[in-house]
Design a protein around this motif. Structure first.
Motif, mmCIF file in Angstrom:
data_model
loop_
_atom_site.group_PDB
_atom_site.id
_atom_site.type_symbol
_atom_site.label_atom_id
_atom_site.label_comp_id
_atom_site.label_asym_id
_atom_site.label_seq_id
_atom_site.Cartn_x
_atom_site.Cartn_y
_atom_site.Cartn_z
ATOM 1 N N GLN A 104 5.492 -1.530 0.052
ATOM 2 C CA GLN A 104 4.823 -1.160 -0.232
ATOM 3 C C GLN A 104 4.990 -0.121 -1.321
ATOM 4 O OE1 GLN A 104 2.990 1.861 2.884
ATOM 5 N NE2 GLN A 104 1.066 2.948 1.023
ATOM 6 N N HIS A 105 4.465 -0.425 -2.397
ATOM 7 C CA HIS A 105 4.928 0.431 -3.688
ATOM 8 C C HIS A 105 4.277 1.701 -3.466
ATOM 9 C CE1 HIS A 105 6.327 -0.057 -8.112
ATOM 10 N NE2 HIS A 105 5.304 0.993 -8.190
ATOM 11 N N ASP A 106 5.406 2.446 -4.705
ATOM 12 C CA ASP A 106 5.323 4.212 -5.029
ATOM 13 C C ASP A 106 3.600 4.298 -4.759
ATOM 14 O OD1 ASP A 106 6.623 6.041 -4.852
ATOM 15 O OD2 ASP A 106 6.141 6.440 -7.094
ATOM 16 N N THR A 107 2.826 3.270 -5.518
ATOM 17 C CA THR A 107 1.238 3.923 -5.462
ATOM 18 C C THR A 107 0.856 3.788 -4.822
ATOM 19 O OG1 THR A 107 1.805 2.340 -7.072
ATOM 20 C CG2 THR A 107 1.681 4.454 -8.493
ATOM 21 N N GLY A 108 1.050 3.002 -3.270
ATOM 22 C CA GLY A 108 0.301 1.995 -2.253
ATOM 23 C C GLY A 108 0.264 1.257 -2.431
ATOM 24 N N GLN A 109 -0.029 0.526 -3.262
ATOM 25 C CA GLN A 109 -0.077 -0.798 -3.081
ATOM 26 C C GLN A 109 0.828 -1.911 -2.474
ATOM 27 O OE1 GLN A 109 0.047 0.142 -5.539
ATOM 28 N NE2 GLN A 109 -1.636 0.174 -7.223
ATOM 29 N N VAL A 110 0.333 -2.758 -1.096
ATOM 30 C CA VAL A 110 1.769 -3.820 -0.874
ATOM 31 C C VAL A 110 1.919 -4.557 -1.704
ATOM 32 C CG1 VAL A 110 1.928 -5.604 1.042
ATOM 33 C CG2 VAL A 110 1.046 -3.292 1.098
ATOM 34 N N ILE A 111 2.914 -5.209 -2.557
ATOM 35 C CA ILE A 111 3.348 -6.185 -3.173
ATOM 36 C C ILE A 111 3.742 -7.384 -2.609
ATOM 37 C CG2 ILE A 111 4.173 -6.972 -5.512
ATOM 38 C CD1 ILE A 111 3.639 -3.901 -6.219
ATOM 39 N N GLU B 269 -4.801 -3.583 -2.881
ATOM 40 C CA GLU B 269 -5.059 -2.651 -3.254
ATOM 41 C C GLU B 269 -4.623 -1.614 -2.648
ATOM 42 O OE1 GLU B 269 -8.571 -1.970 -0.511
ATOM 43 O OE2 GLU B 269 -7.641 -2.706 1.047
ATOM 44 N N SER B 270 -4.116 -0.138 -3.104
ATOM 45 C CA SER B 270 -4.187 0.667 -3.071
ATOM 46 C C SER B 270 -3.686 1.420 -1.520
ATOM 47 C CB SER B 270 -3.251 1.405 -4.387
ATOM 48 O OG SER B 270 -2.612 3.066 -3.775
ATOM 49 N N VAL B 271 -2.938 2.182 -0.299
ATOM 50 C CA VAL B 271 -3.545 2.524 0.864
ATOM 51 C C VAL B 271 -2.057 3.662 1.076
ATOM 52 C CG1 VAL B 271 -4.894 0.652 1.609
ATOM 53 C CG2 VAL B 271 -2.357 0.796 2.180
ATOM 54 N N ALA B 272 -2.854 4.554 1.977
ATOM 55 C CA ALA B 272 -1.671 5.717 2.313
ATOM 56 C C ALA B 272 -0.241 4.655 2.957
ATOM 57 C CB ALA B 272 -2.061 6.577 3.667
ATOM 58 N N ARG B 273 0.694 5.850 2.841
ATOM 59 C CA ARG B 273 1.954 5.480 2.766
ATOM 60 C C ARG B 273 2.084 5.180 3.961
ATOM 61 N NH1 ARG B 273 5.628 3.274 0.511
ATOM 62 N NH2 ARG B 273 4.508 3.707 -0.790
ATOM 63 N N PHE B 274 2.452 3.508 4.741
ATOM 64 C CA PHE B 274 2.733 3.375 6.231
ATOM 65 C C PHE B 274 3.709 2.317 6.215
ATOM 66 C CE2 PHE B 274 1.923 -1.322 5.878
ATOM 67 C CZ PHE B 274 1.215 -1.507 4.900
ATOM 68 N N ILE C 36 3.721 -10.707 11.385
ATOM 69 C CA ILE C 36 4.914 -10.089 11.394
ATOM 70 C C ILE C 36 4.323 -8.877 10.915
ATOM 71 C CG2 ILE C 36 5.714 -9.480 8.711
ATOM 72 C CD1 ILE C 36 8.796 -9.865 9.475
ATOM 73 N N ILE C 37 3.105 -8.027 10.869
ATOM 74 C CA ILE C 37 3.079 -6.462 10.462
ATOM 75 C C ILE C 37 1.351 -6.844 10.378
ATOM 76 C CG2 ILE C 37 2.149 -4.487 9.401
ATOM 77 C CD1 ILE C 37 5.090 -4.826 8.612
ATOM 78 N N PRO C 38 0.327 -6.955 12.244
ATOM 79 C CA PRO C 38 -1.029 -7.180 11.772
ATOM 80 C C PRO C 38 -1.578 -6.109 11.752
ATOM 81 C CG PRO C 38 0.577 -7.436 14.082
ATOM 82 C CD PRO C 38 1.388 -7.263 13.139
ATOM 83 N N ARG C 39 -1.332 -5.381 11.082
ATOM 84 C CA ARG C 39 -2.864 -4.305 10.467
ATOM 85 C C ARG C 39 -2.219 -4.522 8.930
ATOM 86 N NH1 ARG C 39 -0.371 1.781 9.930
ATOM 87 N NH2 ARG C 39 -2.119 2.003 8.813
ATOM 88 N N LEU C 40 -1.564 -5.609 8.503
ATOM 89 C CA LEU C 40 -1.634 -5.861 6.789
ATOM 90 C C LEU C 40 -2.940 -6.701 6.981
ATOM 91 C CD1 LEU C 40 1.450 -7.158 6.270
ATOM 92 C CD2 LEU C 40 0.608 -5.060 5.201
ATOM 93 N N LYS C 41 -3.493 -7.374 8.058
ATOM 94 C CA LYS C 41 -4.797 -8.569 8.050
ATOM 95 C C LYS C 41 -6.306 -7.596 7.515
ATOM 96 C CE LYS C 41 -7.229 -7.764 12.380
ATOM 97 N NZ LYS C 41 -6.244 -6.662 13.692
ATOM 98 N N ASN C 42 -6.093 -5.886 7.238
ATOM 99 C CA ASN C 42 -7.343 -5.300 6.729
ATOM 100 C C ASN C 42 -7.020 -4.922 5.248
ATOM 101 O OD1 ASN C 42 -7.975 -4.743 9.195
ATOM 102 N ND2 ASN C 42 -6.235 -3.337 9.933
ATOM 103 N N LEU C 43 -6.052 -5.154 4.836
ATOM 104 C CA LEU C 43 -6.033 -4.959 3.560
ATOM 105 C C LEU C 43 -5.791 -6.060 2.218
ATOM 106 C CD1 LEU C 43 -2.224 -4.205 2.645
ATOM 107 C CD2 LEU C 43 -4.546 -2.772 2.334
ATOM 108 N N ARG C 44 -7.141 -6.064 1.300
ATOM 109 C CA ARG C 44 -7.463 -6.713 0.202
ATOM 110 C C ARG C 44 -6.673 -6.703 -0.324
ATOM 111 N NH1 ARG C 44 -12.916 -3.333 0.370
ATOM 112 N NH2 ARG C 44 -11.479 -1.852 0.312
ATOM 113 N N VAL C 45 -6.544 -8.450 -0.764
ATOM 114 C CA VAL C 45 -5.831 -8.425 -2.015
ATOM 115 C C VAL C 45 -6.303 -8.485 -3.257
ATOM 116 C CG1 VAL C 45 -4.527 -10.658 -3.210
ATOM 117 C CG2 VAL C 45 -4.096 -9.542 -1.097
#
Ligand SMILES: Cc1cc2nc3c(=O)[nH]c(=O)nc-3n(C[C@H](O)[C@H](O)[C@H](O)COP(=O)(O)OP(=O)(O)OC[C@H]3O[C@@H](n4cnc5c(N)ncnc54)[C@H](O)[C@@H]3O)c2cc1C
Length: 386
Positions: free
Chosen positions: A259-266, A233-238, A297-306
């Motif tokens: 993190q893509h220009d539109t906020g998604q992690v790919i 999903e798309s999230v604020a830039r981090f 490597i980036i623990p906060r990624l665990k909150n992101l939904r694929v």
């Protein structure tokens, strides 16, 4: 005399390489035809790329070609107005072990000497550039700030529109089934719908590059292997730079994400051992494997939904370098295959090089680049940042 079916150059494949090549060839004033068996542009491997664009490589030829590509991607919107979601986020190869620190630092003088802007950041500096990286065990990493990313589909459509506007013709839903030869050289191609004539034919057939080369009786070492990618999903830039971790672990070698220009992690991962073949059905093993490594490597990624996963093909070569050049056995037949995991980033720079090759206007630097990519090299080396 020119007929509706005769061209200065025919490109087989409207993918990451064939489309920008057609643009450069048509811009050079050459009558250019592109043929693709799929229904529209970029439907092969191109649309499966995650969009990473780097000149951080371990050989001069790929550094040079990618620097040219980066220039095209970075200036495209300003020059032509199309949004391709280019972002100069940089690329960071991170080191959590001395092995990676040593090999990444070892490449720096050589990379810099070939014009790449890249530096080593120690742990503190790297955490400033990517604050969410796991600090435990982090030694440091490289950062190449001019690398970046863009949308493969938006970019290829932009190249396609421009190629058409400068005169390139495209035929879709048409498969090249044979080469036409006369006097020992190529004089055209035969498709499932007709025949087209040209003294120059470029094989830009991607993962099917070896199959198309066989039409000329040539055995070219390009073998497709499959890789999976995913988008969240798309999230604020981090996160700004593409993070690449080249530590091998059981089941995989490197993986990379941004993190893509539109906020998604790919993201995507390189399976080890490779999965050879043309199968592009998604697996259930990919996501658990890559997610585990990314969350470490980036623990906060665990909150992101694929949101979606997909699988596509790398056209692999034995040494990780592309195969580009005119064949000696069949004059006029030019190979532009074997892009491995880098066809999107190499495409525009290679397109410029192919246009000079077809016109017979290669510079000394081009000749040197083509020596690295030669179909006749020994294929002994191994790409260090593959
Ligand atoms: C998950 C994943 C992530 C990736 N991430 C990146 C990345 O971040 N950056 C990057 O640079 N690269 C990346 N890649 C690699 C990249 O997608 C490929 O290297 C690149 O697309 C290959 O380009 P190509 O033009 O050689 O092949 P393609 O883009 O596949 O184009 C070849 C075309 O030839 C056509 N064709 C084949 N045979 C025939 C025939 N006989 N007649 C007519 N048409 C034919 C096909 O239909 C196809 O459209 C990734 C790949 C995958 C799978």
């Amino acid at each position: 005399m020119a007929t509706a079916r005769s061209f200065d150059v025919i490109v087989i494949g409207a993918g990451s390489v064939g489309t920008p090549a057609a643009l450069c060839l048509a811009e050079a004033g050459l009558r250019t035809l592109v043929i693709d068996e799929l229904p529209s542009v970029g439907q092969g491997s191109n649309k499966r790329a995650i969009g990473g664009l780097r000149a951080t490589h371990s050989d001069p030829a790929k550094i040079r070609v990618s620097l040219r590509s980066l220039d095209v991607f970075a200036t495209w919107e300003e020059r032509y107005g199309d949004k391709i979601e280019w972002r100069r986020g940089g690329y960071s190869f991170v080191a959590y072990r001395e092995e990676e620190e040593k090999s990444l630092k070892g490449l720096l003088p050589f990379q810099k000497s070939h014009g790449l802007r890249i530096d080593w950041l120690d742990r503190k500096q790297l955490l400033e550039a990517a604050p969410d990286l796991n600090p435990n065990g982090l030694i440091g990493g490289t950062l190449a700030p001019d690398d970046g990313n863009a949308s493969p589909l938006l970019a290829i459509h932009a190249f396609y529109r421009r190629a058409k506007s400068v005169g390139a013709e495209f035929r879709f839903n048409e498969k090249v089934t044979n080469l036409i030869m006369a006097g020992g050289r190529v004089t055209g191609v035969r498709t499932d719908k007709g025949e087209y004539w040209s003294a120059a034919v470029i094989n830009a057939a991607g993962p099917l590059g070896a199959e198309v080369a066989r039409l000329a009786g040539l055995d070219v070492p390009v073998r497709p292997d499959s890789h999976e990618g995913a988008v969240t999903e798309s999230v604020a830039r981090f996160l700004e730079p593409m993070i690449v971790d080249i530590r091998p672990v059981a089941g995989s070698s490197n993986y990379y994400f941004y993190q893509h220009d539109t906020g998604q992690v790919i993201f995507c991962i390189t399976p080890c051992p490779p999965i050879w073949g043309l199968d592009v059905r998604e697996t259930s093993s990919f996501l658990p494997m890559v997610a585990k490594r990314m969350v470490e490597i980036i623990p906060r990624l665990k909150n992101l939904r694929v949101r979606r996963t997909w699988r596509g093909l790398y056209p692999m070569t034995p040494d990780g370098l592309p195969i580009v050049g005119e064949t000696k056995e069949v004059p006029g037949f030019i190979l532009a295959v074997g892009m491995c995991g880098q066809g999107f980033m190499l495409g525009p720079g290679l397109g410029q090089l192919l246009a000079r090759l077809v016109q017979g206007s290669l510079s000394a630097e081009d000749t040197d680049t083509l020596a690295y990519f030669s179909p006749y090299r020994k294929f002994k080396g191994q790409e260090k940042l593959g």
